[in-house]
Enzyme design. Structure first.
Site, PDB file in Angstrom:
ATOM      1  N   ASN A  12     -19.559 -32.905 -25.575  1.00 28.73           N
ATOM      2  CA  ASN A  12     -18.791 -33.818 -26.450  1.00 28.73           C
ATOM      3  C   ASN A  12     -18.569 -35.202 -25.961  1.00 28.73           C
ATOM      4  O   ASN A  12     -17.943 -35.300 -24.556  1.00 28.73           O
ATOM      5  CB  ASN A  12     -17.328 -33.091 -26.443  1.00 28.73           C
ATOM      6  CG  ASN A  12     -16.226 -34.011 -27.087  1.00 28.73           C
ATOM      7  OD1 ASN A  12     -16.724 -34.927 -27.803  1.00 28.73           O
ATOM      8  ND2 ASN A  12     -15.110 -33.380 -27.031  1.00 28.73           N
ATOM      9  N   LYS A  14     -17.046 -37.610 -26.776  1.00 22.86           N
ATOM     10  CA  LYS A  14     -15.792 -38.283 -26.985  1.00 22.86           C
ATOM     11  C   LYS A  14     -15.903 -39.832 -27.379  1.00 22.86           C
ATOM     12  O   LYS A  14     -16.925 -40.136 -28.126  1.00 22.86           O
ATOM     13  CB  LYS A  14     -14.748 -38.193 -25.816  1.00 22.86           C
ATOM     14  CG  LYS A  14     -14.543 -36.611 -25.390  1.00 22.86           C
ATOM     15  CD  LYS A  14     -13.656 -36.364 -24.652  1.00 22.86           C
ATOM     16  CE  LYS A  14     -13.456 -34.839 -24.111  1.00 22.86           C
ATOM     17  NZ  LYS A  14     -12.168 -34.574 -23.394  1.00 22.86           N
ATOM     18  N   HIS A  96      -9.816 -30.157 -31.620  1.00 22.70           N
ATOM     19  CA  HIS A  96      -9.951 -30.511 -30.220  1.00 22.70           C
ATOM     20  C   HIS A  96      -8.533 -30.884 -29.708  1.00 22.70           C
ATOM     21  O   HIS A  96      -7.878 -31.615 -30.503  1.00 22.70           O
ATOM     22  CB  HIS A  96     -10.870 -31.910 -29.822  1.00 22.70           C
ATOM     23  CG  HIS A  96     -11.044 -31.908 -28.553  1.00 22.70           C
ATOM     24  ND1 HIS A  96     -10.337 -32.699 -27.677  1.00 22.70           N
ATOM     25  CD2 HIS A  96     -12.226 -31.497 -27.606  1.00 22.70           C
ATOM     26  CE1 HIS A  96     -10.533 -32.567 -26.420  1.00 22.70           C
ATOM     27  NE2 HIS A  96     -11.797 -31.851 -26.461  1.00 22.70           N
ATOM     28  N   GLU A  98      -7.552 -33.283 -27.999  1.00 17.68           N
ATOM     29  CA  GLU A  98      -7.114 -34.846 -28.435  1.00 17.68           C
ATOM     30  C   GLU A  98      -6.783 -35.196 -29.938  1.00 17.68           C
ATOM     31  O   GLU A  98      -6.020 -36.110 -30.075  1.00 17.68           O
ATOM     32  CB  GLU A  98      -8.177 -35.596 -27.843  1.00 17.68           C
ATOM     33  CG  GLU A  98      -8.224 -35.541 -26.380  1.00 17.68           C
ATOM     34  CD  GLU A  98      -9.633 -35.574 -25.590  1.00 17.68           C
ATOM     35  OE1 GLU A  98      -9.847 -35.353 -24.471  1.00 17.68           O
ATOM     36  OE2 GLU A  98     -10.715 -35.610 -26.381  1.00 17.68           O
ATOM     37  N   GLU A 166     -10.306 -24.450 -24.571  1.00 16.14           N
ATOM     38  CA  GLU A 166     -10.376 -25.627 -23.759  1.00 16.14           C
ATOM     39  C   GLU A 166      -8.744 -25.865 -23.272  1.00 16.14           C
ATOM     40  O   GLU A 166      -7.904 -26.297 -24.122  1.00 16.14           O
ATOM     41  CB  GLU A 166     -10.473 -26.745 -24.491  1.00 16.14           C
ATOM     42  CG  GLU A 166     -12.225 -26.679 -24.860  1.00 16.14           C
ATOM     43  CD  GLU A 166     -12.829 -28.014 -25.283  1.00 16.14           C
ATOM     44  OE1 GLU A 166     -12.344 -28.721 -25.950  1.00 16.14           O
ATOM     45  OE2 GLU A 166     -13.689 -28.499 -24.450  1.00 16.14           O
ATOM     46  N   GLY A 172     -10.478 -33.027 -18.365  1.00 19.12           N
ATOM     47  CA  GLY A 172     -10.492 -34.424 -18.125  1.00 19.12           C
ATOM     48  C   GLY A 172      -9.686 -34.586 -16.930  1.00 19.12           C
ATOM     49  O   GLY A 172      -9.541 -35.879 -16.251  1.00 19.12           O
ATOM     50  N   SER A 212     -13.140 -29.358 -17.611  1.00 15.09           N
ATOM     51  CA  SER A 212     -13.675 -30.001 -16.145  1.00 15.09           C
ATOM     52  C   SER A 212     -14.755 -29.236 -15.904  1.00 15.09           C
ATOM     53  O   SER A 212     -15.083 -28.699 -14.521  1.00 15.09           O
ATOM     54  CB  SER A 212     -12.638 -29.716 -15.150  1.00 15.09           C
ATOM     55  OG  SER A 212     -11.462 -30.794 -15.487  1.00 15.09           O
TER      56      SER A 212
HETATM   57  O1  LIG Z   1     -12.730 -32.087 -23.905  1.00  9.10           O
HETATM   58  C1  LIG Z   1     -13.720 -31.501 -23.367  1.00  9.10           C
HETATM   59  C2  LIG Z   1     -13.688 -31.291 -21.902  1.00  9.10           C
HETATM   60  O2  LIG Z   1     -13.706 -32.334 -21.285  1.00  9.10           O
HETATM   61  P1  LIG Z   1     -14.063 -32.629 -19.589  1.00  9.10           P
HETATM   62  O3  LIG Z   1     -15.428 -31.693 -19.518  1.00  9.10           O
HETATM   63  O4  LIG Z   1     -14.225 -34.208 -19.392  1.00  9.10           O
HETATM   64  O5  LIG Z   1     -12.636 -31.986 -19.105  1.00  9.10           O
HETATM   65  N1  LIG Z   1     -14.484 -30.793 -24.076  1.00  9.10           N
HETATM   66  O6  LIG Z   1     -14.612 -30.862 -25.426  1.00  9.10           O
END
Ligand SMILES: O=C(COP(=O)(O)O)NO
Length: 250
Positions: A12, A14, A96, A98, A166, A172, A212
């Site tokens: 991803n 992003k 997601h 976010e 997740e 992150g 992560s």
């Molecule tokens: O959002 C994430 C994970 O992000 P990280 O690997 O940067 O924690 N995947 O969709």
């Protein structure tokens, strides 16, 4: 490894990248050795999907990071599933954290998006996961079950869905879930599917972990019976490390 027997690793990207940095990342991915028995998908920002699709090895499928909830039209700023299909997207990441906690999408809206994408033949990487305060309050399973129910209430079938657990507190942050923490939730998700959808869906649906994941922790996580792959954020922007993660799941 439960599910279809084929591990699944998504990258991803992003809201990251430029034409120049993505050209370099594509070159690194094209030259990386990736185990053949792993499904590999990358999700560029919308505006770079065509560039990626036209130059990335077809060993790697393309995903979008979002899609609109219905057929396209007067929805300024949105991207329709039909348009994603038109440029060769086989998958879309939905739900997601976010999109939930930054943009404000709720469970029902996300479920409807998943239902529409699947109805048009696009696979869905269906994200779920709890906030740190929800975990600390002992609500991890309740939150994940509510998110799963919203998908289950809206999808026409589970044939083309990958569930991505997740935990928001691991995204992150560099604070990866322990293998035991991740496995515990993956088992609970699979049990929920068995009890609320069917035993067949529970056994064949791939449940992947995100939060992560990196080249150093992926192997231990991949050993867990119910971790069927990964959804990788930051580490997916580094071609060689992403290839290490892909190769860790075999
Ligand atoms: O959002 C994430 C994970 O992000 P990280 O690997 O940067 O924690 N995947 O969709």
């Amino acid at each position: 490894m439960a599910g279809t027997g084929q591990f699944f690793v998504g990258g991803n990207w992003k809201c990251n990248g430029t034409k120049e940095s993505i050209t370099k990342l594509i070159s690194d991915l094209n030259s990386a050795k990736m185990e053949s028995d792993v499904d590999v998908v990358v999700a560029p920002p919308f505006i770079y999907i065509d560039q990626v699709k036209s130059s990335l090895t077809d060993r790697i499928e393309i995903s979008a990071q979002n899609s609109w909830v219905s057929k396209g039209g007067a929805f300024t700023g949105e991207i329709s599933v039909e348009q994603l299909k038109d440029i060769g997207c086989k998958w879309v990441i939905l739900g997601h954290s976010e999109r939930r906690h930054v943009i404000g999408e709720d469970n029902q809206f996300i479920g409807k998006k998943a239902g529409y994408a699947l109805s048009q033949g696009v696979g869905v990487i269906a994200c779920i996961g709890e906030l740190l305060e929800e975990r600390e309050a002992g609500k991890t399973f309740d939150v994940c079950y509510q998110q799963l129910k919203a998908y289950a209430d809206a999808v026409p079938s589970w044939d083309n869905i990958v569930i991505a657990y997740e935990p928001v507190w691991a995204i992150g942050t560099g604070v990866v879930a322990t293998p035991a923490q991740a496995q515990e939730v993956h088992v609970a998700v699979r049990d929920w599917l068995k009890n609320n959808v069917s035993a067949e869906v529970a056994s064949k649906t791939r449940i992947i972990y995100g939060g992560s994941v990196n080249g150093g922790n992926c192997a231990e996580l991949a050993k867990q019976k119910d971790i069927d792959g990964f959804l990788v954020g930051g580490a997916s922007l580094k071609g060689p490390e992403f290839a290490t993660i892909v190769n860790s799941v075999t």
